[in-house]
Design a protein around this motif. Structure first.
Motif, PDB file in Angstrom:
ATOM      1  N   VAL A  27       0.869  -1.179   0.000  1.00  0.00           N
ATOM      2  CA  VAL A  27       0.000   0.000   0.000  1.00  0.00           C
ATOM      3  C   VAL A  27       0.901   1.224   0.000  1.00  0.00           C
ATOM      4  N   GLY A 116      -5.425  -3.533   3.219  1.00  0.00           N
ATOM      5  CA  GLY A 116      -4.189  -2.912   3.698  1.00  0.00           C
ATOM      6  C   GLY A 116      -3.622  -3.608   4.922  1.00  0.00           C
ATOM      7  N   LEU A 135      -3.060   0.474  -3.724  1.00  0.00           N
ATOM      8  CA  LEU A 135      -2.595  -0.853  -3.362  1.00  0.00           C
ATOM      9  C   LEU A 135      -2.135  -1.557  -4.634  1.00  0.00           C
TER      10      LEU A 135
END
Length: 143
Positions: A27, A116, A135
């Motif tokens: 991320v 995440g 991401l």
């Protein structure tokens, strides 16, 4: 110093990128993202924009070509079809730099946080633009 590497790729970040395996997620998060309370590993690039970090990361990280959406951004709350300016900039960078350019897909805010939490690493930037989170799923380098 090393030749040929973007200077934004810090030793800690290079280590994390190299340690990631195929299918692992990274991320790239904005300054508001709760990285330390959600991440297993956090690398900080304070003062650096998420777009600059994305460009540096994509110079060395292959995007996964085995999944439909190897690049995801957080959808705008209350207006999932909105494309914030930072997300449009992310798309331009993916188009220009990624080894496997793809259309970035959106993910609902809480679903993005959940993904995440499972990421191999969260790269916390100093990005101040809202929704400056992306991401990426690491792919393989083909022989």
């Amino acid at each position: 110093m090393l030749r040929g590497l973007n200077p934004l790729l810090s030793p800690d970040l290079l280590h994390a990128l190299r340690a990631m395996g195929h299918g692992d997620d990274i991320v790239i998060a904005d300054a508001n993202f709760p990285a330390h309370s959600n991440g297993q590993r956090v690398v900080r690039l304070d003062g650096i924009t998420a777009t600059a970090a994305l460009e540096a990361v994509l110079q060395v990280l292959p995007l996964d070509s085995f999944v439909p959406d190897p690049a995801l951004t957080m959808e705008a709350v209350g207006n999932p079809s909105e494309i914030p300016p930072v997300v449009a900039a992310f798309q331009e960078i993916v188009n220009e730099v990624a080894d496997n350019p793809v259309k970035i897909a959106g993910l609902e805010r809480h679903a993005f946080y959940e993904r995440g939490r499972k990421a191999f690493v969260i790269l916390q930037t100093g990005e101040t633009r809202l929704y400056g989170n992306i991401l990426l799923k690491k792919g393989v380098i083909k022989p």
